[in-house]
Structure formats: structure tokens, C-alpha cells
Design a protein around this motif. Structure first.
Motif, PDB file in Angstrom:
ATOM      1  N   ALA A 194      10.757 -11.317 -11.755  1.00 37.10           N
ATOM      2  CA  ALA A 194      11.687 -10.966 -12.837  1.00 37.10           C
ATOM      3  C   ALA A 194      11.946  -9.461 -12.889  1.00 37.10           C
ATOM      4  N   ILE A 195      10.896  -8.662 -12.707  1.00 35.23           N
ATOM      5  CA  ILE A 195      11.088  -7.210 -12.812  1.00 35.23           C
ATOM      6  C   ILE A 195      11.588  -6.601 -11.498  1.00 35.23           C
ATOM      7  N   ALA A 196      11.406  -7.309 -10.357  1.00 33.66           N
ATOM      8  CA  ALA A 196      11.826  -6.757  -9.068  1.00 33.66           C
ATOM      9  C   ALA A 196      13.251  -7.121  -8.704  1.00 33.66           C
ATOM     10  N   MET A 197      13.829  -8.089  -9.419  1.00 34.75           N
ATOM     11  CA  MET A 197      15.141  -8.602  -9.030  1.00 34.75           C
ATOM     12  C   MET A 197      16.197  -7.503  -8.970  1.00 34.75           C
ATOM     13  N   LYS A 198      16.192  -6.609  -9.950  1.00 34.52           N
ATOM     14  CA  LYS A 198      17.222  -5.569  -9.995  1.00 34.52           C
ATOM     15  C   LYS A 198      17.000  -4.494  -8.927  1.00 34.52           C
ATOM     16  N   ILE A 199      15.781  -4.431  -8.390  1.00 30.46           N
ATOM     17  CA  ILE A 199      15.455  -3.380  -7.414  1.00 30.46           C
ATOM     18  C   ILE A 199      15.916  -3.769  -6.019  1.00 30.46           C
ATOM     19  N   VAL A 200      15.451  -4.911  -5.515  1.00 31.06           N
ATOM     20  CA  VAL A 200      15.798  -5.310  -4.148  1.00 31.06           C
ATOM     21  C   VAL A 200      16.623  -6.591  -4.099  1.00 31.06           C
ATOM     22  N   GLY A 201      16.813  -7.258  -5.219  1.00 31.47           N
ATOM     23  CA  GLY A 201      17.648  -8.440  -5.244  1.00 31.47           C
ATOM     24  C   GLY A 201      16.877  -9.718  -4.939  1.00 31.47           C
ATOM     25  N   ILE A 202      17.516 -10.833  -5.254  1.00 28.76           N
ATOM     26  CA  ILE A 202      16.896 -12.142  -5.103  1.00 28.76           C
ATOM     27  C   ILE A 202      16.528 -12.432  -3.651  1.00 28.76           C
ATOM     28  N   VAL A 203      17.413 -12.068  -2.729  1.00 31.94           N
ATOM     29  CA  VAL A 203      17.205 -12.401  -1.318  1.00 31.94           C
ATOM     30  C   VAL A 203      16.027 -11.639  -0.718  1.00 31.94           C
ATOM     31  N   LEU A 204      15.763 -10.424  -1.201  1.00 28.73           N
ATOM     32  CA  LEU A 204      14.804  -9.537  -0.537  1.00 28.73           C
ATOM     33  C   LEU A 204      13.481  -9.376  -1.283  1.00 28.73           C
ATOM     34  N   ILE A 205      13.314 -10.064  -2.417  1.00 32.77           N
ATOM     35  CA  ILE A 205      12.083  -9.897  -3.198  1.00 32.77           C
ATOM     36  C   ILE A 205      10.855 -10.266  -2.383  1.00 32.77           C
ATOM     37  N   THR A 206      10.920 -11.401  -1.689  1.00 29.35           N
ATOM     38  CA  THR A 206       9.755 -11.861  -0.929  1.00 29.35           C
ATOM     39  C   THR A 206       9.372 -10.865   0.153  1.00 29.35           C
ATOM     40  N   ALA A 207      10.368 -10.203   0.738  1.00 27.66           N
ATOM     41  CA  ALA A 207      10.070  -9.199   1.771  1.00 27.66           C
ATOM     42  C   ALA A 207       9.252  -8.056   1.196  1.00 27.66           C
ATOM     43  N   LEU A 208       9.575  -7.623  -0.033  1.00 29.84           N
ATOM     44  CA  LEU A 208       8.829  -6.535  -0.657  1.00 29.84           C
ATOM     45  C   LEU A 208       7.406  -6.966  -1.002  1.00 29.84           C
ATOM     46  N   LEU A 209       7.219  -8.250  -1.266  1.00 28.26           N
ATOM     47  CA  LEU A 209       5.874  -8.763  -1.511  1.00 28.26           C
ATOM     48  C   LEU A 209       5.059  -8.845  -0.220  1.00 28.26           C
ATOM     49  N   ILE A 210       5.678  -9.279   0.850  1.00 26.18           N
ATOM     50  CA  ILE A 210       4.934  -9.637   2.064  1.00 26.18           C
ATOM     51  C   ILE A 210       4.749  -8.476   3.033  1.00 26.18           C
ATOM     52  N   ILE A 211       5.811  -7.712   3.295  1.00 28.60           N
ATOM     53  CA  ILE A 211       5.745  -6.735   4.391  1.00 28.60           C
ATOM     54  C   ILE A 211       4.698  -5.646   4.149  1.00 28.60           C
ATOM     55  N   PRO A 212       4.644  -4.988   2.971  1.00 25.89           N
ATOM     56  CA  PRO A 212       3.575  -3.991   2.776  1.00 25.89           C
ATOM     57  C   PRO A 212       2.179  -4.605   2.863  1.00 25.89           C
ATOM     58  N   ALA A 213       2.011  -5.825   2.344  1.00 24.23           N
ATOM     59  CA  ALA A 213       0.705  -6.485   2.416  1.00 24.23           C
ATOM     60  C   ALA A 213       0.334  -6.810   3.862  1.00 24.23           C
ATOM     61  N   ALA A 214       1.312  -7.276   4.644  1.00 27.40           N
ATOM     62  CA  ALA A 214       1.044  -7.577   6.047  1.00 27.40           C
ATOM     63  C   ALA A 214       0.705  -6.311   6.829  1.00 27.40           C
ATOM     64  N   THR A 215       1.351  -5.213   6.488  1.00 27.23           N
ATOM     65  CA  THR A 215       1.042  -3.934   7.136  1.00 27.23           C
ATOM     66  C   THR A 215      -0.365  -3.478   6.782  1.00 27.23           C
ATOM     67  N   ALA A 216      -0.699  -3.575   5.496  1.00 27.91           N
ATOM     68  CA  ALA A 216      -2.037  -3.157   5.054  1.00 27.91           C
ATOM     69  C   ALA A 216      -3.129  -4.021   5.673  1.00 27.91           C
ATOM     70  N   ARG A 217      -2.824  -5.278   5.928  1.00 25.84           N
ATOM     71  CA  ARG A 217      -3.823  -6.184   6.504  1.00 25.84           C
ATOM     72  C   ARG A 217      -4.271  -5.711   7.881  1.00 25.84           C
ATOM     73  N   ARG A 218      -3.384  -5.065   8.606  1.00 25.50           N
ATOM     74  CA  ARG A 218      -3.731  -4.568   9.941  1.00 25.50           C
ATOM     75  C   ARG A 218      -4.589  -3.311   9.889  1.00 25.50           C
ATOM     76  N   LEU A 219      -4.591  -2.627   8.750  1.00 29.26           N
ATOM     77  CA  LEU A 219      -5.240  -1.326   8.678  1.00 29.26           C
ATOM     78  C   LEU A 219      -6.491  -1.306   7.810  1.00 29.26           C
ATOM     79  N   ALA A 220      -6.556  -2.200   6.821  1.00 26.55           N
ATOM     80  CA  ALA A 220      -7.637  -2.125   5.832  1.00 26.55           C
ATOM     81  C   ALA A 220      -8.872  -2.876   6.303  1.00 26.55           C
ATOM     82  N   ALA A 221     -10.034  -2.437   5.794  1.00 22.23           N
ATOM     83  CA  ALA A 221     -11.309  -3.049   6.175  1.00 22.23           C
ATOM     84  C   ALA A 221     -11.813  -4.038   5.140  1.00 22.23           C
TER      85      ALA A 221
END
Length: 285
Positions: A194-221
Motif C-alpha cells: 500500500a505504501i510502495a505503490m506510489k513509489i514504484v507502481g503496482i507492476v514493480l513492487i515485487t521487484a523492490l521487495l525481492i532484488i535487494p534481498a536477493a543481492t544481500a543474500r549473496r553477501l550476508a553471513a
């Protein structure tokens, strides 16, 4: 004289709507990053898509009943979560089939409702791909207020959520109530969408949830390090995407996602892998 006018104009722009956009983008990213870690761990990307697609129906109903769009999107996302939980308990269809039905039917229903409201002018592109440069001070306040609620709930439910992600049956045996944690998690997903919709839009919300987390998964211990790193990477992507949008005159929402993608691709390089191994080796035993 002309150059001075241009500099003054850009400075005024940076002092006004661009600063609000920057604050809003960073606020959403800081909230979405830790929550996105659970989406990645639980392999629930399609759930994020389903709830994001339902956001357009929430927008349509909010316009129809003349209420704040964030409230409408949050309410519909909650309804979709409840419907999914009830249908899963009946076990008549596989979860991916249920998610597909809910995602596409809610999006189509939202488009149909919008089409019938001929007396309202609806910026579909803005809702689908975001309009971060149009955020108001009220929007920024909603983003940070909602974000604080999400982070506080995640801190409170961190152990039950993490345990249920690893082994739901073991979590239940330890009295951690994984079903309650799951319901609260879906509520938090609804709030973030609900709060992210105006930032990246309906189509791209999931990308903002997943991509940074997937990137961090490769680097974090550790899981905690991954959550913190996902928040920071999302904030960098939000700032980098906005400045790239300003520089190259590209759409802001998609530019933020592209910036997140660039960070993910950078994490695949040998240098990033070496840095991640070094950080893990420095972790105290």
C-alpha cells in the motif's frame, strides 16, 4: 545568465519535490528490504505479485468511495490475503494456481471498475509504474509511519517468523505459533504494498521487495545481516535510480528497479564474491 537560471532552477527542484521523492524512496526501501528477505526465504515472490496486482482494485474502489488510496489498497490486500488463507485450508487447488487466479482476476476486475468510472480521470501509468515525483508531505509521513510499524512488527516477530520459515512444524512444537506469524507477515506485506505503490507502481513492487534481498543474500553471513544489508541496498537503489532518472530523463519507478538490478549484477562478480567470503571468515565463531 542562462546557466545561472538553470542552476537556480535545478537547486529549487532539488529543494522541493525531488527531496520529497528521495525521502519517500529511501523510506520504502528501508522497509521493503527486511520484509523482502522473508519473501526470498519463503519463496513467496508470486504472493507478492498477487497482492501487488490486487492494488489496482483497491485504487479503483478508493476512488469510487472517495477514500484515501493507500487505505483502499491496504484493505483489498488484506481481503486477498484472507481469501488465499481460506482457499489454502480447503486444499482444492495448488497454491500457485490459487495465486494465479487471484492475481489476474483482481487486476482485471480493477481495470474494469476503472473503465466504468467515466467521471474520474485515472492515471493508469502512474499507478502501474509509480509516480514518485508527485509524492506529497502527507505521502512521506504515511511512508515513514507505516514503515516504522512494519519494522517494529518484524523485530517483535523475528524469532517466530524465522523459525517458521526454517521449519513450521518445529516452530509449532516450540510454541512459537507459526500460523499467527504467517498471518501477521501477510498483513505487513499488504501494508508495504500500500505504501510502495506510489513509489514504484503496482507492476514493480515485487521487484523492490525481492532484488535487494536477493543481492544481500549473496553477501550476508547471517539472517540479521541480510535484513540490514537488504535495507541499505534498497536505499542505495532508490537514491541511485532517482538521480539517474533526473540525469537521463527516464521514468523514476523503473529507474529505481534498474538500479537495484545493477547492484544485483555487481554482486555476481568475482570481486563481490571474494568480499563476501572475507566478511564471512571474519564472523566470530
Amino acid at each position: 545568465m542562462r546557466m545561472a537560471t538553470m542552476r537556480n532552477g535545478r537547486a529549487a527542484m532539488l529543494d522541493d519535490f525531488f527531496v520529497r521523492a528521495l525521502l519517500a524512496g529511501i523510506g520504502v526501501a528501508l522497509t521493503a528490504g527486511p520484509l523482502g528477505c522473508f519473501v526470498v526465504w519463503r519463496k513467496m515472490a508470486y504472493l507478492g505479485d498477487t497482492m501487488a496486482h490486487s492494488a489496482l482494485l483497491g485504487v479503483a474502489l478508493a476512488l469510487l468511495f472517495n477514500i484515501q488510496t493507500t487505505i483502499g489498497v491496504f484493505a483489498i490486500a488484506l481481503v486477498m490475503s484472507a481469501i488465499l488463507i481460506l482457499l489454502q485450508r480447503r486444499a482444492t487447488l495448488a497454491t500457485d494456481a490459487l495465486l494465479g487466479i487471484l492475481a489476474h482476476s483482481s487486476l482485471a476486475l480493477g481495470l474494469v471498475v476503472v473503465a466504468f468510472m467515466t467521471w474520474v480521470r485515472v492515471d493508469l501509468m502512474g499507478y502501474l509504474f509509480g509516480d514518485i515525483l508527485a509524492v506529497s508531505r502527507l505521502d512521506v509521513g504515511i511512508i515513514y509511519g507505516g514503515g516504522l510499524l512494519v519494522i517494529a512488527a518484524l523485530v517483535w516477530l523475528w524469532r517466530p517468523l524465522l523459525a517458521a520459515t526454517v521449519d513450521a512444524e518445529l516452530a509449532a512444537a516450540e510454541g512459537l505459533k507459526p500460523e499467527r506469524a504467517r498471518i501477521v507477515f501477510m498483513l505487513l506485506m499488504a501494508l508495504v504494498i500500500a505504501i510502495a505503490m506510489k513509489i514504484v507502481g503496482i507492476v514493480l513492487i515485487t521487484a523492490l521487495l525481492i532484488i535487494p534481498a536477493a543481492t544481500a543474500r549473496r553477501l550476508a553471513a547471517t539472517p540479521e545481516a541480510m535484513a540490514g544489508m537488504a535495507a541499505l541496498l534498497g536505499a542505495f537503489a532508490a537514491a541511485g535510480g532517482l538521480f539517474a532518472s533526473l540525469q537521463f530523463d527516464t521514468p523514476s519507478g523503473p529507474s529505481i528497479v534498474v538500479a537495484a538490478l545493477v547492484l544485483f549484477l555487481a554482486s555476481l562478480t568475482p570481486a563481490a564474491s571474494f568480499a563476501a567470503r572475507s566478511l564471512r571468515s571474519m564472523r566470530p565463531s
